[in-house]
Design a protein around this motif. Structure first.
Motif, PDB file in Angstrom:
ATOM      1  N   ALA A 116       0.810  -1.214   0.000  1.00  0.00           N
ATOM      2  CA  ALA A 116       0.000   0.000   0.000  1.00  0.00           C
ATOM      3  C   ALA A 116       0.848   1.270   0.000  1.00  0.00           C
ATOM      4  O   ALA A 116       0.342   2.349  -0.293  1.00  0.00           O
ATOM      5  N   ARG A 117       2.127   1.136   0.348  1.00  0.00           N
ATOM      6  CA  ARG A 117       3.043   2.282   0.319  1.00  0.00           C
ATOM      7  C   ARG A 117       4.433   1.776  -0.002  1.00  0.00           C
ATOM      8  O   ARG A 117       4.878   0.775   0.543  1.00  0.00           O
ATOM      9  N   VAL A 118       5.109   2.489  -0.899  1.00  0.00           N
ATOM     10  CA  VAL A 118       6.517   2.246  -1.201  1.00  0.00           C
ATOM     11  C   VAL A 118       7.241   3.569  -1.014  1.00  0.00           C
ATOM     12  O   VAL A 118       6.883   4.567  -1.646  1.00  0.00           O
ATOM     13  N   THR A 119       8.226   3.598  -0.131  1.00  0.00           N
ATOM     14  CA  THR A 119       9.052   4.780   0.091  1.00  0.00           C
ATOM     15  C   THR A 119      10.495   4.374  -0.172  1.00  0.00           C
ATOM     16  O   THR A 119      10.992   3.443   0.461  1.00  0.00           O
ATOM     17  N   THR A 120      11.161   5.048  -1.097  1.00  0.00           N
ATOM     18  CA  THR A 120      12.518   4.675  -1.476  1.00  0.00           C
ATOM     19  C   THR A 120      13.483   5.812  -1.193  1.00  0.00           C
ATOM     20  O   THR A 120      13.178   6.974  -1.452  1.00  0.00           O
ATOM     21  N   TYR A 121      14.655   5.432  -0.651  1.00  0.00           N
ATOM     22  CA  TYR A 121      15.703   6.398  -0.330  1.00  0.00           C
ATOM     23  C   TYR A 121      17.037   5.964  -0.912  1.00  0.00           C
ATOM     24  O   TYR A 121      17.383   4.784  -0.886  1.00  0.00           O
ATOM     25  N   TYR A 122      17.766   6.941  -1.431  1.00  0.00           N
ATOM     26  CA  TYR A 122      19.142   6.756  -1.883  1.00  0.00           C
ATOM     27  C   TYR A 122      19.805   8.122  -1.824  1.00  0.00           C
ATOM     28  O   TYR A 122      19.138   9.141  -1.641  1.00  0.00           O
ATOM     29  N   ASN A 123      21.119   8.164  -1.987  1.00  0.00           N
ATOM     30  CA  ASN A 123      21.856   9.411  -1.907  1.00  0.00           C
ATOM     31  C   ASN A 123      22.018   9.983  -3.311  1.00  0.00           C
ATOM     32  O   ASN A 123      22.853   9.525  -4.082  1.00  0.00           O
ATOM     33  N   LEU A 124      21.218  10.980  -3.665  1.00  0.00           N
ATOM     34  CA  LEU A 124      21.261  11.581  -4.993  1.00  0.00           C
ATOM     35  C   LEU A 124      22.625  12.205  -5.280  1.00  0.00           C
ATOM     36  O   LEU A 124      23.122  12.120  -6.402  1.00  0.00           O
ATOM     37  N   SER A 125      23.263  12.806  -4.283  1.00  0.00           N
ATOM     38  CA  SER A 125      24.582  13.402  -4.491  1.00  0.00           C
ATOM     39  C   SER A 125      25.599  12.338  -4.888  1.00  0.00           C
ATOM     40  O   SER A 125      26.461  12.575  -5.748  1.00  0.00           O
ATOM     41  N   ASP A 126      25.520  11.166  -4.279  1.00  0.00           N
ATOM     42  CA  ASP A 126      26.403  10.053  -4.623  1.00  0.00           C
ATOM     43  C   ASP A 126      26.161   9.631  -6.074  1.00  0.00           C
ATOM     44  O   ASP A 126      27.097   9.463  -6.851  1.00  0.00           O
ATOM     45  N   TRP A 127      24.886   9.495  -6.466  1.00  0.00           N
ATOM     46  CA  TRP A 127      24.553   9.120  -7.852  1.00  0.00           C
ATOM     47  C   TRP A 127      25.110  10.163  -8.831  1.00  0.00           C
ATOM     48  O   TRP A 127      25.719   9.820  -9.833  1.00  0.00           O
ATOM     49  N   MET A 128      24.896  11.449  -8.512  1.00  0.00           N
ATOM     50  CA  MET A 128      25.365  12.528  -9.401  1.00  0.00           C
ATOM     51  C   MET A 128      26.888  12.460  -9.551  1.00  0.00           C
ATOM     52  O   MET A 128      27.400  12.599 -10.670  1.00  0.00           O
ATOM     53  N   ALA A 129      27.603  12.243  -8.476  1.00  0.00           N
ATOM     54  CA  ALA A 129      29.061  12.155  -8.548  1.00  0.00           C
ATOM     55  C   ALA A 129      29.485  10.980  -9.421  1.00  0.00           C
ATOM     56  O   ALA A 129      30.441  11.088 -10.192  1.00  0.00           O
ATOM     57  N   GLN A 130      28.770   9.871  -9.325  1.00  0.00           N
ATOM     58  CA  GLN A 130      29.135   8.695 -10.098  1.00  0.00           C
ATOM     59  C   GLN A 130      28.878   8.894 -11.597  1.00  0.00           C
ATOM     60  O   GLN A 130      29.664   8.436 -12.432  1.00  0.00           O
ATOM     61  N   VAL A 131      27.796   9.556 -11.966  1.00  0.00           N
ATOM     62  CA  VAL A 131      27.479   9.695 -13.389  1.00  0.00           C
ATOM     63  C   VAL A 131      28.170  10.892 -14.056  1.00  0.00           C
ATOM     64  O   VAL A 131      28.214  10.967 -15.273  1.00  0.00           O
ATOM     65  N   THR A 132      28.700  11.805 -13.237  1.00  0.00           N
ATOM     66  CA  THR A 132      29.425  12.930 -13.820  1.00  0.00           C
ATOM     67  C   THR A 132      30.932  12.724 -13.761  1.00  0.00           C
ATOM     68  O   THR A 132      31.679  13.505 -14.346  1.00  0.00           O
ATOM     69  N   GLY A 133      31.364  11.675 -13.057  1.00  0.00           N
ATOM     70  CA  GLY A 133      32.762  11.264 -13.037  1.00  0.00           C
ATOM     71  C   GLY A 133      33.687  12.263 -12.429  1.00  0.00           C
ATOM     72  O   GLY A 133      34.845  12.317 -12.632  1.00  0.00           O
TER      73      GLY A 133
END
Length: 133
Positions: A116-133
């Motif tokens: 009935a509910r899905v709440t997802t968390y991750y570190n967007l700053s970490d993702w941005m650093a990984q994809v911008t190299g």
């Protein structure tokens, strides 16, 4: 079906790219709380989100650990997102096939044997650093 099996089935469907199966496991009134953005209510908005994500990203989840309370109405999962950034997502860096590996977690409410509910968390700053190299 118990809470842990329900959540494991949800993630099994995710990894198999079976978004229709994911929808079957959701309550009609599901609330989807994403890490960045507004709460999406209902299966239709969840399906639209999945279509968008499938277009922009290819992800596989590993190291999945699922927890649930004794009542079976709450659950949580910890996992690692192993992904490829396929197509540029609005407001984010340009995609050119970058890969990323990101720890994440999801929290669930369960009602009538469905999610009935899905709440997802991750570190967007970490993702941005990984994809911008």
């Amino acid at each position: 079906m118990g809470a842990q099996q329900l959540i494991n089935d949800y993630f099994k469907a995710f990894n198999a790219g079976q978004t229709d199966r994911m929808l079957e496991l959701l309550h009609d009134d599901v609330e989807h709380h994403v890490n960045e953005g507004k709460i999406r209510k209902g299966k239709e908005l969840f399906a639209q989100f999945n279509a968008h994500m499938t277009h922009c990203y290819h992800e596989q989840l590993t190291d999945l650990v699922v927890f649930s309370n004794e009542a079976g109405d709450r659950a949580a999962a910890e996992f690692v997102v192993n992904g490829t950034y396929l197509n540029t997502d609005e407001g984010l860096p340009d995609a050119n096939g970058q890969t990323y590996c990101l720890p994440a977690g999801s929290f669930f409410s369960i009602r009538d044997g469905k999610i009935a509910r899905v709440t997802t968390y991750y570190n967007l700053s970490d993702w941005m650093a990984q994809v911008t190299g």
